[in-house]
Design a protein around this motif. Sequence first.
Motif, mmCIF file in Angstrom:
data_model
loop_
_atom_site.group_PDB
_atom_site.id
_atom_site.type_symbol
_atom_site.label_atom_id
_atom_site.label_comp_id
_atom_site.label_asym_id
_atom_site.label_seq_id
_atom_site.Cartn_x
_atom_site.Cartn_y
_atom_site.Cartn_z
ATOM 1 N N PHE A 1 0.830 -1.204 0.000
ATOM 2 C CA PHE A 1 0.000 0.000 0.000
ATOM 3 C C PHE A 1 0.867 1.258 0.000
ATOM 4 O O PHE A 1 0.683 2.168 -0.807
ATOM 5 C CB PHE A 1 -0.924 -0.014 1.215
ATOM 6 N N PHE A 2 1.842 1.293 0.892
ATOM 7 C CA PHE A 2 2.671 2.497 0.986
ATOM 8 C C PHE A 2 3.558 2.660 -0.242
ATOM 9 O O PHE A 2 3.922 3.763 -0.620
ATOM 10 C CB PHE A 2 3.521 2.470 2.258
ATOM 11 N N LEU A 3 3.890 1.505 -0.868
ATOM 12 C CA LEU A 3 4.710 1.553 -2.070
ATOM 13 C C LEU A 3 3.987 2.295 -3.194
ATOM 14 O O LEU A 3 4.625 2.912 -4.054
ATOM 15 C CB LEU A 3 5.049 0.119 -2.515
ATOM 16 N N LEU A 4 2.643 2.261 -3.163
ATOM 17 C CA LEU A 4 1.853 2.993 -4.150
ATOM 18 C C LEU A 4 2.193 4.475 -4.112
ATOM 19 O O LEU A 4 2.109 5.183 -5.104
ATOM 20 C CB LEU A 4 0.357 2.813 -3.876
ATOM 21 N N PHE A 5 2.511 4.959 -2.924
ATOM 22 C CA PHE A 5 2.863 6.379 -2.772
ATOM 23 C C PHE A 5 4.370 6.588 -2.820
ATOM 24 O O PHE A 5 4.873 7.637 -2.430
ATOM 25 C CB PHE A 5 2.302 6.922 -1.455
ATOM 26 N N GLY A 6 5.074 5.539 -3.240
ATOM 27 C CA GLY A 6 6.513 5.646 -3.374
ATOM 28 C C GLY A 6 7.269 5.601 -2.063
ATOM 29 O O GLY A 6 8.424 6.005 -1.981
ATOM 30 N N VAL A 7 6.602 5.118 -1.001
ATOM 31 C CA VAL A 7 7.281 5.049 0.288
ATOM 32 C C VAL A 7 7.665 3.608 0.582
ATOM 33 O O VAL A 7 6.824 2.715 0.570
ATOM 34 C CB VAL A 7 6.372 5.571 1.426
ATOM 35 N N LYS A 8 8.941 3.378 0.848
ATOM 36 C CA LYS A 8 9.380 2.023 1.219
ATOM 37 C C LYS A 8 9.405 1.931 2.736
ATOM 38 O O LYS A 8 10.114 2.699 3.399
ATOM 39 C CB LYS A 8 10.777 1.768 0.644
#
Lengths: 244, 233
Positions: free
Chosen positions: B86-93
């Motif tokens: 989910f967070f990867l969708l916003f480019g956050v690892k």
Amino acid sequence: MAMLQIKNLSKSFGDLQVLRDINIEVEKGQVVVIIGPSGSGKSTMLRCLNLLETPSGGQILYQGDDITALGKKVTGYRKRVGMVFQRFNLFQLHTVLENVMMAPVQLNKMDKAAAREKALDLLGKVGMRDKAEAYPDTLSGGQQQRVAIARALAMDPEMLLFDEPTSALDPELVGDVLEVMKKLAREGMTMIVVTHEMGFAREVADRVIFMDEGYVVEDGSPDVIFTKPKNERTKAFLSRVLNK
Amino acid sequence: MTLYWQKTFSTLGPSLLQGIGVVVYVTVFGFLASLLISLVLAIGRMSKNRPLNRILVLFVELIRGTPLLVQFFYIYYVIPMLLDAFFLLFGVKTGIQIKPVTAGIIGFGINYGCYMSEVIRSAIVSIDPGQREAGLALGYSERQVLFKFIIPPALRNSIPVFGNYLVMMIKDTSLLAMISVQELLLRTKTFASQTFLTVEAYTLLALVYLVVSVPLSRVSVVLEKRIKHRRKS
């Protein structure tokens, strides 16, 4: 203007019509006793008066305001009108004293010490002061009902509704409760009482209303109702209950 | 067959004592979480909001229809992966991980919360409607009546059942061995596989569970009696 005006009040539960075109006016300081056979709608009528039941039609005017149109403000109206129930309904997890002082403190922001004083006074008035620290389930029905009356009085009501206050009591306990109610009547409290106690109706009531099958059949002074009722149904009912 | 009780006691014993610490920790917080969740669910279920009601019913059915062990796996392995994605969708690892003990507490909170919400709900329904009417007649609002005169006695009446759930939860902590919580079962399993003292190890384990849960059930029976005979004396 009458304190309470009930106009064309009706109530149905589904297909069952319980109240039909009720019209009653109650003046300040009057004691009105409602009698009638079981299922005649008298309790439902009383419960409509503080909106524990929502009327299906008609109006209830209290000091000129239609209480059926109050919406959320109904709590303000209920604070001014006390109710005493057949099954007492004391708060089981609270002591007698807490039962009586709770609402004034929590709803009217009354000072705790003052509310306590007042509660003890009221408990004295109903003869329950020595049980102030007791819990409801340790009391007899008659004692619980007297506490329930004190609880209603603690809010300084302008009018008191009694829903068969002695019907759930053992016969020998009825007298104490009726005594308290007579005292209130003498002090000028406006009271509407649904009861089967004909002696009380005769002695205390300013007016007696006979209800049957959802109608007000007869409305008059106790003398008239008990000695020379006009309606056949009233006669039949009274001869049944008085000649037991 | 020779049994080595002495060795089992001296080696596995201290380890199990530490394990009890973990069990108590998870149970205390898991139970508090389940109490909170059950109360929220029970109150939510009573609201007149239809969609909210449907969602809550669905949620309770979902949880009650799947095994607790599967839920532990799901919370421990699957949820972190989903959150990551989910967070990867916003480019956050994020690399989110949940500690096994935390997953246990969350799992217990949700699972037991669903079961206990039904207990609270039926307790609420069984409170005499006269209590509500008395509150309303004095001028309390519906909400005030609920929180002052309905929920407190309902919770009080639920205490004995809660006691049973607490004991069940203690025993269910053994499931946490599967997600590598160092509780009693996992410690015993490790010991048994290293020493081959299988009989002694698992016998001791069973005894430890008994020693913990039997007194607790006694306590809940005593509590139940005290509630029934409250102030009658």
